[in-house]
Design an enzyme around this catalytic site. Structure first.
Site: not given
Ligand code: AMP
Length: 216
Positions: A13, A88, A172, A161, A127
């Site tokens: 994404k 989400r 996740r 990360r 990554r």
């Molecule tokens: P991402 O970078 O999109 O993989 O997000 C990393 C982490 O941020 C996720 O595992 C959640 O802990 C938090 N997070 C990001 N976006 C959301 C969202 N829309 N709702 C809830 N938690 C989020």
């Protein structure tokens, strides 16, 4: 045009949103990036989010919907937005409808990146990015040309990360399956979901997204 990129962690994404941003002047709104910035800056939101993110669990709906609303207010109405990692949950999807309609915007498309979940753990755990310029790499699929040196800026300050480890990735994935995938029918009913095969090369996936959005 406002769109959502939806798919499990590691589906690409962020990469694809970055390309749409570079090539079509759209704006990527990644709640993950915003939360990581908040954690780094030590803000109140960051303090609330950190432990949940480290565990791979979702941050409360009102926190992420609040930051999305704030960011949209900073943008002009003429900029198309790519929602990356948001919504989400069903509650976030409902909030997004309100956030958009109260600003005279509407969702045009939801791009569902369809991926083979077994391949994702390897994609994610390999990554890393350049801490200086942000260029993304992978232990297997996109190595630096010279060992330990960023191809773009020449520095050697790489980052991974903290939540890209196998155990957290499994959580996740569970969060995606249990809370995020179930929101797809909401958009399916509206006839705005476009399925795109996310297992091709970055360019193939980009071409497929552009075709689905009729940008090419
Ligand atoms: P991402 O970078 O999109 O993989 O997000 C990393 C982490 O941020 C996720 O595992 C959640 O802990 C938090 N997070 C990001 N976006 C959301 C969202 N829309 N709702 C809830 N938690 C989020």
């Amino acid at each position: 045009m406002d769109i959502i990129l939806l798919g499990p962690p590691g589906a690409g994404k962020g990469t694809q949103a970055g390309r749409l941003e570079d090539e079509h002047g759209m704006v990527q709104l990644s709640t993950g990036d915003m939360l990581r910035a908040a954690v780094k800056a030590g803000t109140e939101v960051g303090l609330k989010a950190k432990a949940l993110m480290d565990a791979g669990e979702l941050v409360p709906d009102e926190v992420v919907s609040g930051i999305i609303g704030d960011r949209l207010d900073e943008l002009g109405p003429d900029k198309g937005v790519i929602f990356d990692g948001y919504p989400r949950t069903a509650a976030q999807a409902a909030s997004l409808d309100e956030i958009l309609s109260s600003r005279g915007r509407k969702l045009d498309h939801v791009i569902e990146l369809v991926v083979d979940e077994d391949a994702l753990v390897e994609r994610i755990t390999g990554r890393f990015t350049c801490g200086n310029c942000g260029e993304g790499y992978h232990d297997i699929y996109k190595q630096t040309a010279k060992d330990g040196i960023c191809d773009i800026c020449g520095l050697s300050d790489f980052k991974r990360r903290p939540d890209d480890n196998e155990e957290t990735v499994r959580t996740r994935m569970q969060e995606y399956r249990g809370k995020t995938a179930p929101i797809l029918p909401i958009y399916d009913e509206r006839g705005i979901v476009r399925k795109v095969d996310g297992m091709g090369s970055m360019s193939e996936v980009n071409d497929a997204i552009e075709a689905a959005l009729k940008l090419s």
